[in-house]
Structure formats: structure tokens, C-alpha cells
Design an enzyme around this catalytic site. Structure first.
Site, PDB file in Angstrom:
ATOM      1  NE  ARG A 171      -5.407  81.121  27.988  1.00  0.00           N
ATOM      2  CZ  ARG A 171      -4.151  80.715  28.126  1.00  0.00           C
ATOM      3  NH1 ARG A 171      -3.758  80.126  29.241  1.00  0.00           N
ATOM      4  NH2 ARG A 171      -3.270  80.899  27.162  1.00  0.00           N
TER       5      ARG A 171
ATOM      6  CG  HIS B 109      -5.609  76.785  25.880  1.00  0.00           C
ATOM      7  ND1 HIS B 109      -6.331  77.762  25.226  1.00  0.00           N
ATOM      8  CD2 HIS B 109      -5.909  75.618  25.257  1.00  0.00           C
ATOM      9  CE1 HIS B 109      -7.038  77.210  24.255  1.00  0.00           C
ATOM     10  NE2 HIS B 109      -6.798  75.919  24.249  1.00  0.00           N
TER      11      HIS B 109
ATOM     12  CE1 TYR C 156       0.837  80.720  28.059  1.00  0.00           C
ATOM     13  CE2 TYR C 156       1.388  78.392  27.898  1.00  0.00           C
ATOM     14  CZ  TYR C 156       0.464  79.389  28.119  1.00  0.00           C
ATOM     15  OH  TYR C 156      -0.843  79.057  28.427  1.00  0.00           O
TER      16      TYR C 156
END
Length: 395
Positions: free
Chosen positions: A282, A286, A295
């Protein structure tokens, strides 16, 4: 009568035999190299120029749609959005291998599958703006699409609910003798839900013609895969449930197409479920509520940009002599203009009447809901400056 002795297939050993995680090596199907050239050992799937170009055009269109709608959310024009940047091949390549009568049960990153089936830009916009032309009548948040005519089940927010539903729907297709399968999309994070285990087990036991398509994109929001599970991805779980399993390069449109073609063939001929694990990444956040810089590193993202499925497909089309640079540029410009025009048009259309929250849900509106509706309308009338002018209007 059939022998139902569950020990009949068990091999006997006389020493302690420990099955370790690395004992079975599950290969990943890859047809195209990242540079778009064909692997020496690979065979191109049977695919026409029309289908190949439609896969590419749809992926390109979805990336444009995603970019525009993220911008619209940042401007406050819609409340929420989920992009599929970097994962377009998983949805579009698999959708291209299906037939129109096949049911699609999606999570919320498969807008490419819906676009491939013919969902229009206006339909995307009307749903995201929850206006009067939204078939869901504004009852769903943005990107929760559904279209009965295209056999695309309406998306729900809770993770994994579509998995056992897909098993049940596919069982119904089998009982009705239909030449159709159900494909169910979800992420590797959703595979941690109990619904995943219940759905796969039910499909395996009842021999349902379902394709369970897992997009393993590396992260469940901010949780990396290695912190989600210790096993060999999601594919190993299919084997544990007795489900035929394929692992595929999710950034390779041809490999995804070939894997799904084979999965559909097996699901119908053997009346059985198939699990496909598409290994992808990805590149986007998100959702518009997420900041991935907290992260993961930019270096990690850049490595995956080199495996961009759109560029990969474009280079293969060039090798085939099926790619026209000028025509592609014109198509991109046209798509950008079409998305922008549809966006401006959709946001001008009035929102749904507030009564739609309870009407045509029940045959007769229950007294307690009518009481709440009356209270809500009174509140809006008392504080009109805090609400859109159309918020309290009746039909």
C-alpha cells in the site's frame, strides 16, 4: 456408504515429528518482471489486446480518481477516502478474469474492480457526496459502494463480515446450479478476524465455489505483517482449512489475471473454494485519517515504487506493440477532466431528505424512531445556522 473415518488419510509415525513453519515453501506466481518484461520461465496468459488495454486503462483511471478524491477530502468537500495506490493490479487484474454473473464482495480498496465492470465516474461521485442520486440514500460513508446491476455487493465497514457471507452466497450459487462464483476481497489484517476462519472453514466443508482474495499489502493500518502473525502469510491458512491456494505477485497484473482465471475454473469445475494471496504494498496512507510516516520509511516506499503495477503493465504493452503514448496521454487528460467535472456536478446535487434515515427501511416507521426524527427536526429548526439548508427538509 462413504467411509467417514477421519483417520483414514493420516500417516502414522513412531517418533516425535514436529511440523515447522518453513517446511512447506509456498511459491509466488510472477509473470512479469518489475521492468515489464516477461520472465524466461513464464507463459503469458491467454489475453486479448482489448482486455489487456482495459486492465491498464482502468488502473490508470483509478489512480487519477484516488488522487482527485484525496484532494477533495483535504479541501473538506468529502469526509473520508481510501486510495488503492500501488494495489491497482490486485483488484483490476482479478476482476478482468471474472464473468459478469460472478458476485463481487469487496472490502473498501477494490474500486478498480467496480470501475472495470462499468461503474461510472458520476456514480462514484454521487455515492461519495451522499446526494439524492446516491442509491444508498446517504446512509453509508464515502467509498462504501454497491451496485445490484453489476453484481457488486454493498460494502460494509466492519472488517471481515463479507467473508462468511461470500461462503453462503457461493453455496447458494452451487445449489441453484449457476455458472457463477463469488469472489471475496479482504486485506491480511482482516484475516485476523474470526469471520475469516469461519468463512473459509464453511466454504471448504460445504464445497462452495468461492474465491477468497487476500490483498497482503504489508500493513493493517499501522501494524506491519510481521507483528500480525508468525506464519507464512495468509496462504498457509488456506492449506490448513483444506482450501486450494495460490500465492501471486499482486503488483503483476498478468499474474493476478492468470491466477484468478485458474481459480475460477477450479471453483466451478470442482465446486470448491480457492484462496488467492496477492503480495502487494500500500503506497498510499491507509485512509485520509492516517499518516504512514509514523510507522514506515520513505526508503521502504521508494523500493516498492519501482514495482508500480501501472508502469509494469505499460512497459509490457509497449513490448507487445499495444501501447500508444499519445493516445494514453489524451486518455489521462480526459479522465482527469471527467473526474473533476463529475465532482463539481455531484456536490451541487442536494443531499437526501433527512426522512430517508427511517423511511423505506421499515414498512411503517416505528414510534420510537418517529419520535427521535421529530426531535431532530425541531433541533435543526432551532439552530439552522449550524446545519445545511437542506438538512431538515421533507420529501
Amino acid at each position: 456408504m462413504q467411509d467417514r473415518n477421519h483417520l483414514a488419510r493420516v500417516t502414522t509415525t513412531h517418533q516425535v515429528h514436529i511440523i515447522e513453519n518453513g517446511l512447506i515453501d509456498i511459491p509466488m506466481l510472477q509473470v512479469l518482471k518489475p521492468d515489464g518484461t516477461l520472465h524466461e520461465q513464464a507463459e503469458e496468459p491467454e489475453i486479448t489486446q482489448e482486455v489487456a488495454c482495459k486492465i491498464y486503462d482502468t488502473m490508470e483511471y483509478i489512480r487519477i480518481l484516488d488522487e482527485r478524491m484525496i484532494g477533495a477530502q483535504r479541501q473538506g468537500r468529502i469526509s473520508f477516502y481510501l486510495a488503492s495506490t500501488g494495489e491497482e493490479a490486485a483488484a483490476v487484474g482479478s476482476a478482468a478474469a471474472l464473468q459478469p454473473q460472478d458476485m463481487i464482495m469487496s472490502q473498501y480498496r477494490e474500486q478498480g474492480a467496480l470501475a472495470y465492470r462499468g461503474y461510472t465516474t458520476a456514480q462514484f461521485m454521487n455515492q461519495m457526496f451522499s446526494n439524492e442520486k446516491d442509491p444508498n440514500k446517504g446512509r453509508q460513508m464515502p467509498i462504501h459502494y454497491g451496485d445490484k446491476a453489476l453484481n457488486f455487493m454493498t460494502i460494509s465497514s466492519p472488517l471481515g463480515t463479507q467473508i462468511p457471507q461470500a461462503a453462503g452466497y457461493a453455496y447458494g450459487q452451487k445449489m441453484a446450479g449457476l455458472d457463477a462464483v463469488t469472489i471475496c476481497y479482504f486485506g491480511e489484517g482482516a484475516a485476523s478476524e474470526g469471520d475469516f476462519h469461519a468463512g473459509l472453514n464453511m466454504a471448504a466443508v460445504l464445497h462452495c465455489p468461492a474465491i477468497f482474495f487476500c490483498r497482503n499489502n504489508g500493513y493493517a493500518i499501522s501494524t506491519p505483517a510481521e507483528e500480525q502473525f508468525a506464519g507464512d502469510g495468509i496462504a498457509s491458512r488456506g492449506l490448513g482449512y483444506g482450501v486450494k491456494t495460490i500465492r501471486v505477485d499482486g503488483n503483476d497484473p498478468l499474474a493476478v489475471y492468470a491466477a484468478t482465471l485458474k481459480a475460477r475454473e477450479l471453483a466451478l469445475s470442482e465446486r470448491c473454494p480457492i484462496l488467492i494471496e496477492a503480495m502487494t504494498y500500500r503506497l498510499a496512507a491507509h485512509s485520509t485519517s492516517d499518516d504512514p510516516t509514523g510507522y514506515r520509511s520513505r526508503d521502504e516506499e521508494d523500493k516498492w515504487r519501482l514495482k508500480d503495477p501501472i508502469q509494469r503493465m505499460a512497459k509490457w504493452l509497449q513490448h507487445k506493440g499495444w501501447f500508444d503514448e499519445a493516445a494514453n496521454k489524451a486518455l489521462i487528460d480526459e479522465s482527469r477532466q471527467a473526474v473533476l467535472s463529475a465532482l463539481k456536478e455531484a456536490e451541487k446535487i442536494p443531499v437526501n431528505p433527512i426522512d430517508d434515515m427511517v423511511t423505506d427501511v421499515y414498512d411503517k416507521v416505528p414510534p420510537h424512531l418517529q419520535y427521535q426524527m421529530d426531535e431532530l427536526k425541531a433541533h435543526i429548526e432551532k439552530y439552522p445556522q449550524a446545519y445545511p439548508k437542506t438538512a431538515g427538509r421533507n420529501k
